[in-house]
Design a protein around this motif. Sequence first.
Motif, PDB file in Angstrom:
ATOM      1  N   GLN A 279      -1.933  22.176   3.391  1.00 15.42           N
ATOM      2  CA  GLN A 279      -3.144  22.578   2.686  1.00 15.42           C
ATOM      3  C   GLN A 279      -3.044  24.030   2.202  1.00 15.42           C
ATOM      4  O   GLN A 279      -3.478  24.358   1.099  1.00 15.42           O
ATOM      5  N   ARG A 280      -2.448  24.881   3.021  1.00 12.08           N
ATOM      6  CA  ARG A 280      -2.330  26.304   2.668  1.00 12.08           C
ATOM      7  C   ARG A 280      -1.248  26.553   1.612  1.00 12.08           C
ATOM      8  O   ARG A 280      -1.398  27.411   0.748  1.00 12.08           O
ATOM      9  N   TYR A 281      -0.150  25.817   1.714  1.00 11.47           N
ATOM     10  CA  TYR A 281       1.009  26.084   0.855  1.00 11.47           C
ATOM     11  C   TYR A 281       1.450  24.799   0.148  1.00 11.47           C
ATOM     12  O   TYR A 281       2.510  24.244   0.431  1.00 11.47           O
ATOM     13  N   PRO A 282       0.636  24.317  -0.799  1.00 13.29           N
ATOM     14  CA  PRO A 282       0.949  23.030  -1.448  1.00 13.29           C
ATOM     15  C   PRO A 282       2.205  23.074  -2.318  1.00 13.29           C
ATOM     16  O   PRO A 282       2.770  22.030  -2.633  1.00 13.29           O
ATOM     17  N   ARG A 283       2.665  24.265  -2.706  1.00 10.66           N
ATOM     18  CA  ARG A 283       3.848  24.382  -3.553  1.00 10.66           C
ATOM     19  C   ARG A 283       5.055  24.927  -2.807  1.00 10.66           C
ATOM     20  O   ARG A 283       6.059  25.298  -3.423  1.00 10.66           O
ATOM     21  N   ALA A 284       4.980  24.993  -1.512  1.00 12.54           N
ATOM     22  CA  ALA A 284       6.077  25.559  -0.724  1.00 12.54           C
ATOM     23  C   ALA A 284       7.322  24.682  -0.812  1.00 12.54           C
ATOM     24  O   ALA A 284       7.225  23.449  -0.872  1.00 12.54           O
ATOM     25  N   GLN A 318       8.143  13.900  -7.297  1.00 12.20           N
ATOM     26  CA  GLN A 318       9.336  14.477  -7.902  1.00 12.20           C
ATOM     27  C   GLN A 318       9.177  15.992  -7.973  1.00 12.20           C
ATOM     28  O   GLN A 318       8.087  16.511  -8.214  1.00 12.20           O
ATOM     29  N   LEU A 319      10.286  16.682  -7.752  1.00 11.57           N
ATOM     30  CA  LEU A 319      10.270  18.139  -7.781  1.00 11.57           C
ATOM     31  C   LEU A 319      11.103  18.626  -8.959  1.00 11.57           C
ATOM     32  O   LEU A 319      12.302  18.394  -9.015  1.00 11.57           O
ATOM     33  N   ALA A 320      10.451  19.283  -9.899  1.00 10.06           N
ATOM     34  CA  ALA A 320      11.167  19.881 -11.028  1.00 10.06           C
ATOM     35  C   ALA A 320      11.281  21.371 -10.759  1.00 10.06           C
ATOM     36  O   ALA A 320      10.377  22.145 -11.032  1.00 10.06           O
ATOM     37  N   SER A 321      12.407  21.750 -10.173  1.00  4.63           N
ATOM     38  CA  SER A 321      12.569  23.145  -9.755  1.00  4.63           C
ATOM     39  C   SER A 321      14.039  23.507  -9.825  1.00  4.63           C
ATOM     40  O   SER A 321      14.844  22.817 -10.447  1.00  4.63           O
ATOM     41  N   ALA A 322      14.387  24.614  -9.169  1.00  3.34           N
ATOM     42  CA  ALA A 322      15.772  25.060  -9.137  1.00  3.34           C
ATOM     43  C   ALA A 322      16.646  24.017  -8.447  1.00  3.34           C
ATOM     44  O   ALA A 322      16.168  23.205  -7.659  1.00  3.34           O
ATOM     45  N   ASP A 323      17.936  24.047  -8.766  1.00  6.05           N
ATOM     46  CA  ASP A 323      18.859  23.044  -8.240  1.00  6.05           C
ATOM     47  C   ASP A 323      18.872  23.027  -6.718  1.00  6.05           C
ATOM     48  O   ASP A 323      18.874  21.963  -6.098  1.00  6.05           O
ATOM     49  N   GLU A 328      17.383  20.309  -1.609  1.00  8.20           N
ATOM     50  CA  GLU A 328      16.744  20.268  -0.293  1.00  8.20           C
ATOM     51  C   GLU A 328      15.627  19.223  -0.273  1.00  8.20           C
ATOM     52  O   GLU A 328      15.455  18.508   0.719  1.00  8.20           O
ATOM     53  N   TRP A 329      14.866  19.165  -1.349  1.00  3.27           N
ATOM     54  CA  TRP A 329      13.779  18.184  -1.450  1.00  3.27           C
ATOM     55  C   TRP A 329      14.345  16.769  -1.365  1.00  3.27           C
ATOM     56  O   TRP A 329      13.825  15.920  -0.643  1.00  3.27           O
ATOM     57  N   SER A 330      15.433  16.512  -2.105  1.00  2.00           N
ATOM     58  CA  SER A 330      16.070  15.197  -2.101  1.00  2.00           C
ATOM     59  C   SER A 330      16.585  14.842  -0.705  1.00  2.00           C
ATOM     60  O   SER A 330      16.471  13.689  -0.266  1.00  2.00           O
TER      61      SER A 330
END
Length: 449
Positions: A279-284, A318-323, A328-330
């Motif tokens: 809840q505090r860090y939804p984009r972490a 899905q995470l559209a971010s740095a490689d 890590e997300w995958s």
Amino acid sequence: MDRLASTTGLLELVRCGMNALICAAAFWCLPAQPAQTSPAPAPARPAATNAAERAPSGEVPNPALRQTAYLITNSLVHVTAHDPEPELSSTDPYEMLLNVGRQQRAQKNFTLAKRNFVALLQGPGPDQLKRAALLELATMAQEQNELAKAQQLYAQYLRRWPDDPSVPEVYLRQGLLFRQMGAPVMALAKFYAVMSSALTLKTGNVDYYQKLVLHAQAEIAETHYLQGNYKEAAQFYRRLLKLEAPSLNRAAVQLKLIRSLAALSHHAEVIAEAQDYLQRYPRAEAQAEVRFLLAQALKQSGRKAEALKQVLLLLETQLASADQAHSEWSYWQRRTGNEIGNQLYEEGDYLNALTVYGALAALDSSPAWQWPVWYQMGLIYERLGQPQKAAELYSQILARRNELKTATSPSLGTVLDMARWRKELLEWQNRASPTLSTNWPSTAQLGSP
């Protein structure tokens, strides 16, 4: 130079460290001092022409520590205790010698750098520059992985200048070295010494010492965590989160707290902390790992439906971010789906397992990933009494047999052979008489892994 690093240094480390454990234990109970309550700044001083004038003893830490602040960085704290300082030119011969030595150390020319620093220590130069030279020698020993020598040089600094404003940071650096050397007890003693020495010094920059103390507190928690003392680590992470410190990386601290609680199997606390974190860090970037730990805790607490919801939410996001962040997300997507899906399958919860595996299969279309997932889904359909859907999945694997030539996983050939065998078995069973089919065990029972 070797005489500078006498063996009495380690004995002094032990004495100072253990005394610090006693006098600093109560420091954790003190709240962080707000910036607005700090003493009013002193009047501005005229510009100085050399290091001895810019940093008189008893007012600011040694500039040599600021220039090597990279050695004390910690992910739990946003900044080091040092403020940036502009490079100032000087015509003082002793300060020029110090600067030349620093440049040589930065260029890894350690032999010449050592010669200049030793010359400063043995010459008639200002005392402040001698202090800087000794700290530079300790830093150079550390960079050359001569950790014991670095410890001895820091200990010599403490013996020669016990009331220096740089003492707390020297203790901090000793603690980090001890931990690197595999001596966690001595490391903890030094981290506590940071706090006790900061309390007893009567001069210096209050903000600088507050940041050092916060850093030491973070290192105490980290030392317990790295040693696998998760109960103690969790306690210290909780204490850090209670501090009102703007420079504290609260998201990183709470993540370490969640990991510690998960290692202790404190499922209820993991659930509470993980939900609060999300809840505090939804984009972490650590959101995927936290969802994995939350799903595991919910599953172990008997809250299967909520655990499944977290798993599917993670797999479908899905995470559209740095490689690196995407990688890590995958990783956490696959690990979460695999572990929860396999647990559900082993427990006989085939419908929910099928839902998880279906989401897993959509993550990656490569044979190395998709074929084993499809095969597992085929087994589930067999157990659910739906051989036609199972045969369709096995056929999907067989239809991509040409991709086996470019595949890197040697086990894919086995998956292909098993899919072919199970499909042929299902076709034979379909052609057999109803009586024979009824009397024989199911194909899933014949070949389930």
